[in-house]
Design a protein around this motif. Structure first.
Motif, mmCIF file in Angstrom:
data_model
loop_
_atom_site.group_PDB
_atom_site.id
_atom_site.type_symbol
_atom_site.label_atom_id
_atom_site.label_comp_id
_atom_site.label_asym_id
_atom_site.label_seq_id
_atom_site.Cartn_x
_atom_site.Cartn_y
_atom_site.Cartn_z
ATOM 1 N N CYS A 81 -2.269 15.693 3.271
ATOM 2 C CA CYS A 81 -1.278 15.146 4.210
ATOM 3 C C CYS A 81 0.132 15.193 3.646
ATOM 4 O O CYS A 81 1.106 15.032 4.378
ATOM 5 C CB CYS A 81 -1.650 13.714 4.602
ATOM 6 N N THR A 122 1.809 13.126 2.076
ATOM 7 C CA THR A 122 2.549 11.852 2.121
ATOM 8 C C THR A 122 3.256 11.615 0.781
ATOM 9 O O THR A 122 4.380 11.138 0.729
ATOM 10 C CB THR A 122 1.569 10.686 2.393
ATOM 11 N N ALA A 125 0.453 6.552 -5.540
ATOM 12 C CA ALA A 125 -0.944 6.131 -5.405
ATOM 13 C C ALA A 125 -1.070 5.065 -4.323
ATOM 14 O O ALA A 125 -2.009 5.073 -3.529
ATOM 15 C CB ALA A 125 -1.470 5.614 -6.735
ATOM 16 N N GLU A 126 -0.093 4.174 -4.286
ATOM 17 C CA GLU A 126 -0.080 3.116 -3.276
ATOM 18 C C GLU A 126 -0.036 3.721 -1.872
ATOM 19 O O GLU A 126 -0.719 3.252 -0.956
ATOM 20 C CB GLU A 126 1.150 2.214 -3.520
ATOM 21 N N ALA A 127 0.726 4.805 -1.729
ATOM 22 C CA ALA A 127 0.901 5.394 -0.398
ATOM 23 C C ALA A 127 -0.203 6.376 -0.037
ATOM 24 O O ALA A 127 -0.432 6.644 1.144
ATOM 25 C CB ALA A 127 2.253 6.099 -0.322
ATOM 26 N N CYS A 128 -0.896 6.913 -1.001
ATOM 27 C CA CYS A 128 -1.881 7.970 -0.731
ATOM 28 C C CYS A 128 -3.030 7.445 0.130
ATOM 29 O O CYS A 128 -3.768 6.557 -0.291
ATOM 30 C CB CYS A 128 -2.410 8.518 -2.047
ATOM 31 N N PRO A 129 -3.189 7.985 1.353
ATOM 32 C CA PRO A 129 -4.193 7.432 2.271
ATOM 33 C C PRO A 129 -5.629 7.673 1.799
ATOM 34 O O PRO A 129 -6.525 6.926 2.155
ATOM 35 C CB PRO A 129 -3.947 8.183 3.587
ATOM 36 N N SER A 130 -5.828 8.729 1.008
ATOM 37 C CA SER A 130 -7.209 9.112 0.685
ATOM 38 C C SER A 130 -7.619 8.673 -0.714
ATOM 39 O O SER A 130 -8.724 8.966 -1.147
ATOM 40 C CB SER A 130 -7.339 10.626 0.789
ATOM 41 N N THR A 131 -6.731 7.995 -1.435
ATOM 42 C CA THR A 131 -6.926 7.620 -2.837
ATOM 43 C C THR A 131 -7.156 8.823 -3.747
ATOM 44 O O THR A 131 -7.739 8.707 -4.810
ATOM 45 C CB THR A 131 -8.083 6.590 -3.052
#
Lengths: 336, 836
Positions: free
Chosen positions: A65, A67, A98-104
Motif C-alpha cells: 500500500c 503508506t 511501523a505504527e502506520a503500517c496496516p499489515s504489520t
C-alpha cells in the motif's frame, strides 16, 4: 539499595514470550530485553544485540500500500526490486512507519515497558507457574546491562511469590550481578567457548571476565538463600563451538570450579530458524548455509561432556537436529 | 536425561487387541463391504397418508435442508408394512408409537450375533411410521409446510444468517443407573402403580394414555432380550468351539435376566446398559447423537467389584467393554450408504470418567483406568466419545495416564471437562431457574456432560443442548444497517433475489452515532431481537414435537415423566431447559473491537465507509481490511481491553437468553457455546465482518479466539476464555468455590499443540501443568489437538495412507480425510498460526 520509586523504571523489551518451555523449569514467561554485551557470530537473536529499537520489514505480510513511504520523516524508506529498503544509516527507529503500517509488515523491535506494566503483564500466568514450579525468566540480549530495572523487576516478582530466573551471557559488571542475584531464584548461564582466544574471536567478549562472574554466582549460591539453582548452557555451533576439546575443557572447568553448585549442563544444538531475521535486518550471516547438527554428532558431544569429570547425570542436549532420511514407517516424520 | 529435540509423530494404531476384538474392529471398518450392517430400515402402518421422517429433528443440520422432501419420500417408499394390532387405531398417538416401535424391534427386525461378540443387540436403526391418523397427518403438514410453517421459518432463519433452531432428539443422559438398580421390572411396576393410582377419568385421559404407552415401552427390552436369548442358545447348540459355546450359553442366561432384572455381575450390567441404550435410539428413530451414558466408571464399579471377586480377569472385563465400543460405533451404519451430514458426522454417545465426589474427593477408581486402557487400545475409533472430568485434586496418576495417552495419539482421545468451572455454571442455572431442590451444593458433583461438553444433570434432565444455534454476529450487521440485512438474499435454486426488508428494530442511521457507546446500544437492541427471533423459530418445531412426536420409551428413563404422566417431548423432565448455543462469539467481539478502533478511537474511516467495505466484501478496501485484521485488538490474547469487551458481549447475550421460555413446553432458555461445524458453513451465508473476515471465510468456533488471533500462546488463550466466562470472584462469592461461569451448558474450547510439547518426560510434565493451570484460569471444557501441519498436508495429498488420522474440532470428531477440503485447510491454518 535502590532509592528511586519503582514507577520510574522502564526497559526496552524485545519480546515477551508466554508459555515458554525452554528457558528454565516448568512453564515460564520469558522477557527478552534489548541490548547485549557480546556479539556472537552465530547469534540466534541478532535483533537483541543493539540496545535501541530497530525497524524491520517482513515482506510476506506487505500488501504494497506504500503508506510507509509518505510517513517517514527521515525519508529512510524506498521500494526496490527486493521489496522495501530501509536506509539503516538514516533510520532512527522512531517507529512511526511501523505504527502506520496496516499489515504489520513494518515492525519496530524494542518497546518501552514501564516496570509496573511489565509486572502486571507477566503475572497473568501465575497459575501456570504455580502448578509447574515455573516462573519468569529475564533474558536478552544481556539483562544485566539494565541492572536497576532487572533488580526491581525480579524483586516485584518475588513479592508476588513468582519464581525468577536470570538468563545471562556472563559479561557484565560484578556490581550489577551482585545487585540482581539476591532476587533471582535461579541462573541460566551461557558458557560458549573455553579457549580465551577463540572466545574473543567468536563472541567479541573477554572470557576471563565471564568466568570470574560465574565464580561470583557460584559463591553467591553457596553463601546466600538465593539463587538456589544454576544451569549452564553451551550452544553447539557447527564448525565453531562444536569441537570435542571445547566441550571436554568446559566440562573440566565446570567440574573443577563448580563442583555440586551446578544443577544442569545443557548442550543446545544450533538452530537456523533465525536466517530470515538476518536478512530482514540487512545483515550477513556466516551460518546462513550451515546444516543443523546431526543427532549422532550431538550424542557424541554428549558423551564427551559426560566423561569430562562432571556428574554425567547433569548433562543433556536439546534442540533440533538435521532431518535425515527415514528408513522406517512412511507415516512417521521428524517434527522440529 | 537425554532430551532429543525431534519428536516422532506416528498415526495412532490400536494396540493389544485380542483376535476377537481385532476381527470385530476390522470388520466394522470394512464399512459397506460388510455383509451385515445396521442401516436404517423404514416401517409403515400401511396407510396412504403414512409418513416416517421426523424432519424437525434435523432442522439443526442445514446440510440436509435441500433433501427434506427426498428423505420424506425415500423413507416412505422404502418402508415395509407392519401388521397392526386390531385395536391400533383406537389408541392414542403415544400408545400407537410405543406399540409400533416395540413391534418392529421385537417381531420384525432381524437379530444377529456377530462372531465372537459378547453382547447382544445388533440392529437398532429404524425409521418408523409416525403412526398418524389422517387428521394428524394433515395437522402435521400444515404446521410443517403451511405458510409461516416451521420449515419456511427455519429456512428463513438460516438463509438470512441468523443460525438454526429445531427440537432435536438425543442429547441427554437417560437414567441408566436406575435400570441397573431396579431393572426394567422395577420401572414397569412403578408405572403400573402410578397408572392404578389414577382415577378412572384420568385413566381415560392423556395421563392414562401416556402411562399405558410407557408401560408398553417398558416391556420392550424384556421381549427383545428374550428373543436374543433364544438366538444365543441356538448358536451355542451349533457351536463346535467349546469356549465360544460356553460364552454363548452365558450370554443367553444373561439375556434371560437383564435388562428386565437388575444385573448381578459386570457382564450382565454391560449387556443391560447396551440394550437399554440402543432402544433409546430406536425409540427416537435417531441413531446416537448425544444420547450419553454419564459416569459409567461410577455406576458400573459395583458390578465390576462383584465380578472381580468372583474371579473375572480384568482382561475379560476389557473384552466385554471393547464389544460395547464396537456396538456404539454401529450407530453410524444408519446412513452408511449416503454418508453423514453436518452435525450427524460425529455422534457423541458420551461417557464420563473421573470427577469430584460428594465431599470434594476425587472419584477416580480402578474402572476409570480399565476404561482408559480400553480407549487407548481401541483408538482411533469414534464412539463412545470419552470425556474425563478434571479438577484441582485430580490425582497425579490419572494426569500422567492422560498425558501419556495424548502423547501417543494425534490429539487427546478424550475431551477434558473442568469440574469447578462447570459446577459453578450448574449452580448458576439452579439459581436462575429456581431449581435449588434439584441442583445444589450436595449433588451438583453428579453432573455429567452430554454429546461433547454440554453439562446437564443425569436421568432427570433434558436441556436441548444442540437445539438453538445463534450467530451473534448478525446483531453487529443489523446495528450497522439499522435492522436490515446488509446483502440481499438470493435463492440458489430459483436465482431469485429477495428485497431487503426491515427485519430487526430500526436502531437508526449509524452515521449519527457520536461514539462507540451509541453503537453498542444499537448492537444491544439487535441482540435482543435476534435472540427473540431464535426463540420464536424454535417454538415452531418444539410445539410440533410436543404434540405429534411422543417418545414413551425414552420417557421411562427420565425422571419427571412418569411422575407427571406426561411425555418427555412435552417438557416433562424434572430439569427442562433448552440451550441457546452462541456461535461466532470471537468474530463478534473482534468485529466490535474493530469498529471501535477504526471508526471511533483512531478515526481511520467513517462508519459508512466501513459498511461500504463490508458490502463490497472488502474488495478495493485492502488497507482498511489490513488494519481491521492486524491493528485492531483481538479477543484471545489476554489483552485487558479486548477481553473486557468480550465479557460485555457475553453478559449481554446471556441476559437476553435467560428472558425466554418455550410456550408449548415451558422450557427455560439457558446459554452455552458449542458451534459444531456451523462456524464453517455459515461463513458462506454471513456477509463480510468488521474484523477483516470476508464472506466465505470461516467464523470463529465456539468460545475459541478467531483463527490466527491467539498470537500469545495457549496460556493467554485460556486466560481470555476463563475471563469472559466470569473469571473468579473475590473470597467466597463464586457459584462454586470462587469460580464463576455464565454458561451452564459449558463452552467448547479447542487448543492445538505442537507435538514437541510432549517430546520427553520433562516436557510432558509441563503440559500436565498447563492442564492444571487451565483448571484455575480456563473454561469448562478443553479439547487438546496435537498435530503437525505437514502431516496434515501429506494426508490431504495421500488420503489413502491416512485413513485413521482423527481430528477433533469442537468435539466434532472426524477422520481427517473424510472432511471437506475447506475444513481440512482450516485445521491446517489453525495449526500453522500457533506460536509454540
Amino acid at each position: 539499595m535502590i532509592e528511586l520509586t519503582a514507577k520510574k523504571y522502564s526497559a526496552t523489551v524485545l519480546e515477551i514470550q508466554r508459555m515458554s518451555t525452554e528457558d528454565g523449569p516448568g512453564l515460564r514467561t520469558t522477557v527478552f530485553l534489548k541490548g547485549c554485551s557480546l556479539k556472537c557470530k552465530w547469534c540466534h537473536n541478532p535483533e537483541s544485540i543493539s540496545g535501541t529499537p530497530q525497524t524491520q520489514w517482513v515482506g510476506n505480510r506487505c500488501i504494497g500500500c506504500k503508506t510507509c513511504l509518505g510517513i517517514c520523516v527521515n525519508r529512510c524508506l524506498s521500494f526496490n526490486e527486493n521489496g522495501l529498503d530501509i536506509n539503516r544509516a538514516k533510520c532512527r527507529g522512531c517507529g512511526t512507519c511501523a505504527e502506520a503500517c496496516p499489515s504489520t509488515a513494518l515492525e519496530l523491535m524494542g518497546e518501552e515497558w514501564m516496570l509496573d506494566d511489565l509486572l502486571r503483564e507477566v503475572a497473568k500466568d501465575k497459575a501456570y507457574f504455580d502448578k509447574s514450579m515455573g516462573g519468569v525468566t529475564i533474558s536478552g540480549g544481556e539483562p544485566a546491562l539494565q541492572p536497576k530495572f532487572v533488580t526491581e523487576f525480579l524483586k516485584g516478582l518475588k513479592e508476588m511469590g513468582i519464581q525468577t530466573a536470570l538468563d545471562t551471557c556472563g559479561l557484565c559488571s560484578a556490581s550489577s550481578l551482585e545487585m540482581i542475584l539476591p532476587y533471582a531464584t535461579m541462573v541460566l548461564f551461557d558458557l560458549k567457548e573455553i579457549d580465551p582466544v577463540k572466545h574473543q574471536e567468536f563472541t567479541g567478549g573477554d572470557l576471563d571476565k565471564i568466568l570470574r562472574n560465574l565464580l561470583l554466582i557460584r559463591d553467591t549460591i553457596r553463601s546466600h538463600v538465593h539463587p538456589k539453582t544454576l544451569w549452564i548452557r553451551t550452544p553447539i555451533i557447527p564448525g565453531t563451538t562444536d569441537r570435542h576439546d571445547n566441550i571436554r575443557n568446559i566440562g573440566r572447568y565446570l567440574a573443577d570450579n563448580l563442583g555440586n553448585t551446578m544443577d544442569r549442563w545443557e548442550l543446545c544444538s544450533f538452530n537456523n530458524l533465525c536466517k530470515d531475521k538476518y536478512q530482514r535486518l540487512g545483515l550477513e550471516w556466516e551460518y546462513e548455509n550451515s546444516d543443523l547438527m546431526t543427532e549422532s554428532e550431538m550424542d557424541a558431544l554428549l558423551s564427551t561432556a559426560r566423561s569430562s569429570g562432571i556428574n554425567p547425570d547433569l548433562v543433556m542436549w536439546s534442540g533440533s537436529t538435521r532431518l535425515e532420511e527415514e528408513t522406517g514407517n512412511k507415516n512417521e516424520q521428524n517434527i522440529v | 536425561m537425554v532430551s532429543t529435540g525431534a519428536a516422532k509423530l506416528r498415526i495412532k494404531e490400536p494396540v493389544g487387541l485380542s483376535d476377537r476384538i481385532k476381527w470385530l474392529r476390522d470388520y466394522y471398518f470394512k464399512g459397506l463391504k460388510r455383509s451385515w450392517n445396521n442401516e436404517f430400515t423404514a416401517w409403515s402402518t400401511g396407510t396412504a397418508w403414512d409418513i416416517q421422517f421426523p424432519e424437525f429433528t434435523y432442522y439443526i443440520v442445514p446440510e440436509i435442508y435441500m433433501l427434506l422432501e427426498t428423505m420424506n419420500g425415500g423413507y416412505h417408499q422404502a418402508a415395509r408394512d407392519v401388521r397392526l394390532d386390531p385395536e391400533f387405531w383406537s389408541w392414542s398417538l403415544a400408545e400407537r408409537r410405543a406399540w409400533f416401535v416395540k413391534e418392529v424391534m421385537v417381531n420384525y427386525l432381524p437379530r444377529e450375533i456377530l462372531p465372537g461378540d459378547l453382547l447382544a443387540g445388533a440392529r437398532f436403526n429404524i425409521i418408523t411410521s409416525l403412526c398418524f391418523t389422517e387428521k394428524e397427518r394433515k395437522l402435521y403438514d400444515r404446521r410443517i409446510k403451511g405458510k409461516k410453517g416451521s420449515r419456511e421459518q427455519m429456512k428463513w432463519f438460516h438463509d438470512h444468517g441468523y443460525g438454526n433452531a429445531g427440537s432435536t432428539s438425543g442429547h441427554l443422559i437417560p437414567g441408566y443407573e436406575r435400570v441397573l438398580r431396579i431393572g426394567w421390572k422395577g420401572i414397569y411396576e412403578d408405572l403400573e402403580r402410578r397408572y392404578h393410582a389414577l382415577n378412572p377419568a384420568e385413566q381415560k385421559g392423556s395421563k392414562g394414555e401416556q402411562l399405558r404407552a410407557m408401560m408398553t415401552s417398558a416391556r420392550m427390552p424384556k421381549e427383545l432380550a428374550t428373543k436374543y436369548a433364544d438366538v444365543c442358545r441356538t448358536l451355542s447348540a451349533d457351536e463346535k468351539d467349546g469356549a465360544r459355546k460356553a460364552e454363548l450359553l452365558i450370554m443367553s442366561e444373561n439375556l434371560a435376566r437383564v435388562p428386565w432384572l437388575p444385573p448381578k455381575n459386570f457382564w450382565e450390567a454391560v449387556q443391560s446398559l447396551w440394550l437399554t441404550h440402543m432402544l433409546v435410539m430406536s425409540d427416537e428413530n435417531y441413531p446416537g447423537p448425544g444420547v450419553s451414558f454419564g459416569r459409567i466408571d461410577q455406576y458400573l464399579l459395583p458390578f465390576w467389584r462383584i465380578s472381580k471377586a468372583q474371579g473375572m480377569d480384568p482382561d475379560f472385563a476389557k473384552e466385554i467393554l471393547k464389544c460395547f465400543w464396537i456396538h456404539c460405533n454401529t450407530a453410524y451404519d444408519a446412513t452408511i450408504r449416503n454418508g453423514h451430514q453436518g452435525i450427524t458426522a460425529g455422534y457423541g454417545q458420551l461417557i464420563t470418567l473421573s470427577g469430584l465426589g460428594p465431599k470434594g474427593e476425587d472419584m477416580t477408581n480402578e474402572l476409570t483406568y480399565l476404561i482408559l486402557d480400553v480407549i487407548d487400545e481401541m483408538s482411533p475409533i469414534l464412539e463412545p466419545k470419552p470425556n474425563v472430568r478434571l479438577h484441582r485434586n485430580t490425582p497425579d496418576k490419572l494426569m500422567n495416564k492422560l498425558v501419556s495417552m495424548i502423547s501417543t495419539s494425534q490429539g487427546a482421545p478424550f475431551l477434558l471437562n473442568f469440574d469447578e468451572r462447570s459446577m459453578a455454571g450448574m449452580m448458576l442455572q439452579a439459581r436462575k431457574a429456581g431449581l435449588g431442590h434439584l441442583i445444589n451444593k450436595e449433588n451438583v458433583h453428579e453432573y455429567a456432560p452430554v454429546g461433547c461438553l454440554e453439562n446437564t444433570m443425569v436421568g432427570n434432565d433434558r436441556s436441548g443442548t444442540v437445539d438453538n444455534n445463534l450467530n451473534l454476529l448478525k446483531a453487529v450487521e443489523l446495528a450497522l444497517t439499522g435492522g436490515k440485512d446488509l446483502l440481499p438474499y438470493t435463492d440458489p435454486l430459483t436465482g431469485k433475489t429477495e428485497k431487503i426488508r426491515q427485519d430487526g428494530p430500526n436502531t437508526g442511521n449509524p452515521e449519527k452515532f457520536k461514539n462507540f457507546d451509541r453503537f453498542w446500544q444499537a448492537y444491544a437492541k439487535q441482540t435482543g431481537y435476534i435472540v427473540q427471533k431464535c426463540a420464536e423459530t424454535y417454538e415452531m418445531s418444539e410445539s410440533i414435537r410436543a404434540e405429534l412426536f411422543p417418545t414413551p420409551y425414552l420417557s421411562c428413563l427420565v425422571k419427571g415423566c412418569a411422575e407427571k404422566a406426561r411425555d418427555i417431548s412435552q417438557g416433562a423432565s424434572e430439569i427442562n431447559f433448552t440451550t441457546l448455543e452462541a456461535v461466532t462469539y470471537a468474530t463478534t467481539v473482534d468485529s466490535l473491537l474493530a469498529i471501535k478502533y477504526l471508526v471511533f478511537d483512531r478515526k481511520h474511516c467513517t462508519i459508512l465507509e466501513l459498511r461500504k467495505a463490508l458490502e463490497d466484501n472488502w474488495e478495493g478496501h485492502d488497507i482498511l481490511q489490513a488494519m481491521a485484521i492486524n491493528k485492531a485488538p483481538k479477543y484471545g490474547r489476554n489483552d485487558d481491553e479486548a477481553d473486557e469487551l468480550g465479557r460485555k458481549v457475553m453478559d449481554l447475550w446471556c441476559r437476553e437468553a435467560w428472558k425466554h421460555k418455550t410456550k408449548a413446553t415451558n422450557r427455560q432458555f439457558r446459554p452455552g457455546m458449542l458451534s459444531w461445524n456451523y462456524w464453517a458453513g455459515d461463513g458462506y451465508v454471513m456477509a463480510a465482518s468488521a474484523n477483516g473476515r470476508k464472506k466465505g471465510q470461516f467464523l470463529s468456533n465456539a468460545i475459541c479466539p478467531s483463527n490466527g488471533a491467539d498470537t500469545k500462546g495457549p496460556t493467554a488463550n485460556a486466560n481470555s476464555v476463563g475471563y469472559v466466562l466470569g473469571g473468579k470472584a473475590e473470597g467466597e462469592a463464586g457459584d462454586w468455590d470462587n469460580y464463576l461461569n455464565c454458561l451452564p451448558n459449558g463452552a467448547s474450547h479447542t487448543i492445538t499443540f505442537n507435538p514437541s510439547i510432549l517430546r520427553d518426560p520433562e516436557h510432558s510434565d509441563k503440559f500436565k501443568a498447563f492442564l492444571q493451570g487451565y483448571t484455575e484460569n480456563g473454561g469448562t471444557a478443553l479439547q487438546v489437538n496435537i498435530l503437525d501441519p505437514d502431516i496434515l498436508r501429506e494426508a490431504q495429498k495421500h488420503p489413502q495412507d491416512y485413513r485413521h488420522l482423527l481430528v477433533r474440532i469442537t468435539g466434532y470428531n472426524a477422520y481427517f480425510t473424510t472432511v471437506g477440503k475447506e475444513l481440512q485447510n482450516e485445521v491446517i491454518e489453525r495449526l500453522s498460526h500457533s506460536c509454540f
